[in-house]
Design a protein around this motif. Structure first.
Motif, mmCIF file in Angstrom:
data_model
loop_
_atom_site.group_PDB
_atom_site.id
_atom_site.type_symbol
_atom_site.label_atom_id
_atom_site.label_comp_id
_atom_site.label_asym_id
_atom_site.label_seq_id
_atom_site.Cartn_x
_atom_site.Cartn_y
_atom_site.Cartn_z
ATOM 1 N N TYR A 47 -13.432 8.335 7.583
ATOM 2 C CA TYR A 47 -14.009 8.329 9.296
ATOM 3 C C TYR A 47 -13.187 7.373 9.971
ATOM 4 O O TYR A 47 -12.916 7.677 11.096
ATOM 5 C CB TYR A 47 -15.452 7.963 9.147
ATOM 6 N N LEU A 48 -13.031 6.060 9.488
ATOM 7 C CA LEU A 48 -12.405 5.123 10.321
ATOM 8 C C LEU A 48 -10.987 5.493 10.673
ATOM 9 O O LEU A 48 -10.694 5.204 11.662
ATOM 10 C CB LEU A 48 -12.503 3.609 9.626
ATOM 11 N N LEU A 49 -10.450 6.084 9.693
ATOM 12 C CA LEU A 49 -9.109 6.253 9.938
ATOM 13 C C LEU A 49 -8.704 7.571 10.812
ATOM 14 O O LEU A 49 -8.192 7.439 11.746
ATOM 15 C CB LEU A 49 -8.181 6.454 8.557
ATOM 16 N N LYS A 50 -9.418 8.627 10.331
ATOM 17 C CA LYS A 50 -9.236 9.803 10.843
ATOM 18 C C LYS A 50 -10.074 10.082 12.457
ATOM 19 O O LYS A 50 -9.806 10.636 13.232
ATOM 20 C CB LYS A 50 -9.369 11.195 10.193
ATOM 21 N N GLY A 51 -11.095 9.432 12.362
ATOM 22 C CA GLY A 51 -11.943 9.647 13.582
ATOM 23 C C GLY A 51 -11.893 8.491 14.623
ATOM 24 O O GLY A 51 -12.294 8.945 15.710
ATOM 25 N N LEU A 52 -11.129 7.374 14.335
ATOM 26 C CA LEU A 52 -11.233 6.080 15.263
ATOM 27 C C LEU A 52 -9.749 5.825 15.334
ATOM 28 O O LEU A 52 -9.290 5.701 16.395
ATOM 29 C CB LEU A 52 -12.063 5.027 14.788
ATOM 30 N N GLY A 170 9.138 16.459 1.947
ATOM 31 C CA GLY A 170 8.624 16.949 0.886
ATOM 32 C C GLY A 170 7.376 16.137 0.341
ATOM 33 O O GLY A 170 6.911 16.580 -0.773
ATOM 34 N N VAL A 171 6.999 15.166 0.965
ATOM 35 C CA VAL A 171 5.733 14.465 0.531
ATOM 36 C C VAL A 171 4.614 15.221 1.393
ATOM 37 O O VAL A 171 4.756 14.890 2.562
ATOM 38 C CB VAL A 171 6.020 12.974 0.826
ATOM 39 N N PRO A 172 3.626 15.608 0.859
ATOM 40 C CA PRO A 172 2.393 16.157 1.540
ATOM 41 C C PRO A 172 1.640 14.949 2.316
ATOM 42 O O PRO A 172 1.274 13.978 1.670
ATOM 43 C CB PRO A 172 1.576 16.868 0.584
ATOM 44 N N LEU A 173 1.242 15.367 3.445
ATOM 45 C CA LEU A 173 0.600 14.374 4.171
ATOM 46 C C LEU A 173 -0.788 15.085 4.377
ATOM 47 O O LEU A 173 -1.402 15.339 5.400
ATOM 48 C CB LEU A 173 1.053 14.018 5.631
ATOM 49 N N ASP A 174 -1.548 14.901 3.377
ATOM 50 C CA ASP A 174 -2.943 15.688 3.161
ATOM 51 C C ASP A 174 -4.132 14.741 3.069
ATOM 52 O O ASP A 174 -5.229 15.378 2.780
ATOM 53 C CB ASP A 174 -3.029 16.534 1.963
ATOM 54 N N THR A 175 -3.932 13.416 3.423
ATOM 55 C CA THR A 175 -4.967 12.617 3.336
ATOM 56 C C THR A 175 -4.734 11.628 4.487
ATOM 57 O O THR A 175 -4.053 11.786 5.429
ATOM 58 C CB THR A 175 -4.891 11.484 1.905
ATOM 59 N N GLY A 176 -6.107 11.125 4.757
ATOM 60 C CA GLY A 176 -6.237 10.163 5.843
ATOM 61 C C GLY A 176 -5.151 9.064 6.101
ATOM 62 O O GLY A 176 -4.597 8.771 7.223
ATOM 63 N N PRO A 177 -4.913 8.199 4.962
ATOM 64 C CA PRO A 177 -4.239 7.044 4.945
ATOM 65 C C PRO A 177 -2.607 7.562 5.362
ATOM 66 O O PRO A 177 -1.948 6.865 6.199
ATOM 67 C CB PRO A 177 -4.083 6.372 3.785
ATOM 68 N N ARG A 178 -2.392 8.783 4.711
ATOM 69 C CA ARG A 178 -0.793 9.315 5.045
ATOM 70 C C ARG A 178 -0.614 9.772 6.520
ATOM 71 O O ARG A 178 0.286 9.306 7.122
ATOM 72 C CB ARG A 178 -0.548 10.205 4.034
ATOM 73 N N LYS A 179 -1.695 10.149 7.036
ATOM 74 C CA LYS A 179 -1.668 10.753 8.533
ATOM 75 C C LYS A 179 -1.557 9.649 9.399
ATOM 76 O O LYS A 179 -1.055 9.675 10.414
ATOM 77 C CB LYS A 179 -2.649 11.816 8.781
ATOM 78 N N TYR A 180 -2.480 8.482 8.901
ATOM 79 C CA TYR A 180 -2.570 7.260 9.495
ATOM 80 C C TYR A 180 -1.288 6.673 9.689
ATOM 81 O O TYR A 180 -0.685 6.194 10.812
ATOM 82 C CB TYR A 180 -3.652 6.571 9.333
#
Length: 356
Positions: A47-52, A170-180
Motif C-alpha cells: 500500500y505504501l509503495l503503490k498507493g502513496l 525481459g524482466v517482469p515488473l509485476d510487483t510493487g517494489p519493481r514498479k516503484y
C-alpha cells in the motif's frame, strides 16, 4: 556547527557551480537516494509503495514540468493534465497495441505530449497571462473531447485502455517494489536533467522572460523560441508523468484521471511547494498527495475515540476544511512556498548558534 561554508575553498568553476556545494548537502542527498532505492522497496508495504509513493513521485514529475513552464518561464497553464493524458495514451498505445519496449513507449508518450505542447506554445508570443491560461484551458477540453470521441485513441466512449503486463528488458515488473523502482529511476533522471537545464543559458533566458519579457527581447532573447521550448519541455515531462501514472498506478489509461481538476491540483502543488524550485515540486506533491490521506486517517481515529459522535459526513467535510486551512496557513506564513521555508531553515543553520 557542521553546516558551514567557512573553510571550503573552491578552485575550479565546476566546484563553484556545484548543485550541492556543501558536503553535508551532498551526504544528505546521497542518504536519501540510497534509502529510497535500497531500503524502502524492501521494507515498505504494498500500500505504501503503490498507493502513496508511486503517485507522489509521478505527480512530482508533473509538477516539475509545470514549474519549468510557470515557475521558471512565467507562462501560466491550466491544461497540464491534457499533456499528461496525451502522454499516457501515447505510451499505452505504443506499448499495448504496437509492442514497443517499455522505455521507448515512455519516450513516445513524452514526445507526443511535447508535440501538442509545441502547438499550444505558438500563441504564447502574442498573448500572455490570463489570456494564455484560457488558451491552455481550451486545450484541456479539446484533448478530453478528442480522446473520448476518436475511437482509435480512446477505444470508445469510456476512453479506457488497459495496460498489459509490464516487462523491462525481459524482466517482469509485476510487483510493487519493481514498479516503484521504475518510477523512481525515471523521476530521478528527469529531475537531474531539469535541475541542470534551469542553470544553463536556457534556464536563464526563461527567468529573464518571466521577470520582464520586453527587457529580455531587447537583450536579444528570442521570445518565441524560448517560450515554445518551455512548452515543449514542460509537456514532455507531463507526458512521461502521465505514462507513469497509467502504467505504475492505475494500470490503465483513463481520461477521467486527467481532467481539469488534476490540472488545478498540479498547479496547486507548485504554488504550495514553491514556484521556480525543483525541490518545491517534490514538497508540493507530497503535501497535496500525502497530507489528505494523513488527515483522513486522523479523522477516522477521532471518530473511533468519539464513540460515533463524529459522523462520516462530518469527517469528510472536516478533512476538506482542515486541508484548505493548512494551505491558507502555509501560503500566509510563506507566500513563496515550502521550498522557501526550507531555504530559510538552512540559512538559519548556517549561522546557528551565533546570532549573526
Amino acid at each position: 556547527m557542521i553546516y558551514r561554508e567557512a573553510g571550503l575553498y573552491r578552485s575550479t568553476y565546476a566546484a563553484d557551480m556545484a548543485i550541492f556545494p556543501l558536503p553535508l548537502d551532498r551526504i544528505a542527498v546521497g542518504v536519501v537516494v540510497v534509502a529510497a532505492a535500497g531500503v524502502i522497496p524492501f521494507v515498505a508495504s504494498g500500500y505504501l509503495l503503490k498507493g502513496l509513493l508511486i503517485p507522489t513521485l509521478a505527480y512530482a514529475l508533473a509538477a516539475i514540468g509545470l514549474n519549468i513552464l510557470t515557475g521558471y518561464a512565467g507562462q501560466l497553464s491550466l491544461g497540464h493534465a491534457a499533456f499528461m493524458a496525451v502522454g499516457a495514451y501515447g505510451a499505452v498505445i505504443a506499448y499495448g497495441r504496437y509492442g514497443w519496449p517499455l522505455l521507448a513507449s515512455f519516450l513516445v508518450g513524452g514526445l507526443a505530449a511535447a508535440a501538442v505542447g509545441a502547438v499550444v506554445g505558438l500563441p504564447s508570443l502574442r498573448i500572455k497571462g490570463f489570456y494564455l491560461a484560457v488558451t491552455t484551458l481550451a486545450v484541456q477540453y479539446i484533448v478530453e473531447w478528442g480522446i473520448t470521441h476518436v475511437r482509435w485513441i480512446g477505444g470508445g466512449v469510456y476512453a479506457t485502455i488497459d495496460v498489459p503486463d509490464l516487462a523491462l528488458l525481459g524482466v517482469p515488473l509485476d510487483t510493487g517494489p519493481r514498479k516503484y523502482l521504475l518510477c523512481l529511476a525515471t523521476v530521478v533522471v528527469l529531475t537531474v536533467f531539469a535541475k541542470n537545464l534551469v542553470r544553463t543559458r536556457v534556464g536563464r533566458a526563461w527567468m529573464a522572460i518571466r521577470d520582464r519579457d520586453v527587457a529580455a527581447e531587447i537583450m536579444g532573447i528570442g521570445l518565441l523560441r524560448y517560450k515554445m521550448l518551455a512548452f515543449v519541455v514542460s509537456s514532455f515531462y507531463a507526458g512521461v508523468a502521465g505514462a507513469l501514472i497509467s502504467f505504475c498506478f492505475y494500470q490503465a489509461a483513463n481520461i477521467e484521471e486527467y481532467t481539469l481538476t488534476i490540472s488545478i491540483r498540479v498547479l496547486g502543488m507548485i504554488i504550495i511547494g514553491g514556484m521556480g524550485s525543483i525541490l518545491g515540486s517534490y514538497l508540493g506533491a507530497a503535501f497535496v498527495v500525502l497530507l489528505p490521506i494523513a488527515i483522513s486517517n486522523a479523522m477516522v481515529a477521532v471518530g473511533r475515540v468519539s464513540g460515533g459522535l463524529v459522523t462520516t459526513d462530518v469527517r469528510a467535510n472536516a478533512e476538506l476544511v482542515i486541508f484548505g486551512g493548512l494551505i491558507l496557513f502555509f501560503l500566509i506564513v510563506e507566500p513563496l512556498g515550502l521550498a522557501r521555508l526550507w531555504k530559510t531553515l538552512k540559512d538559519y543553520l548556517r549561522l546557528w548558534p551565533f546570532p549573526y
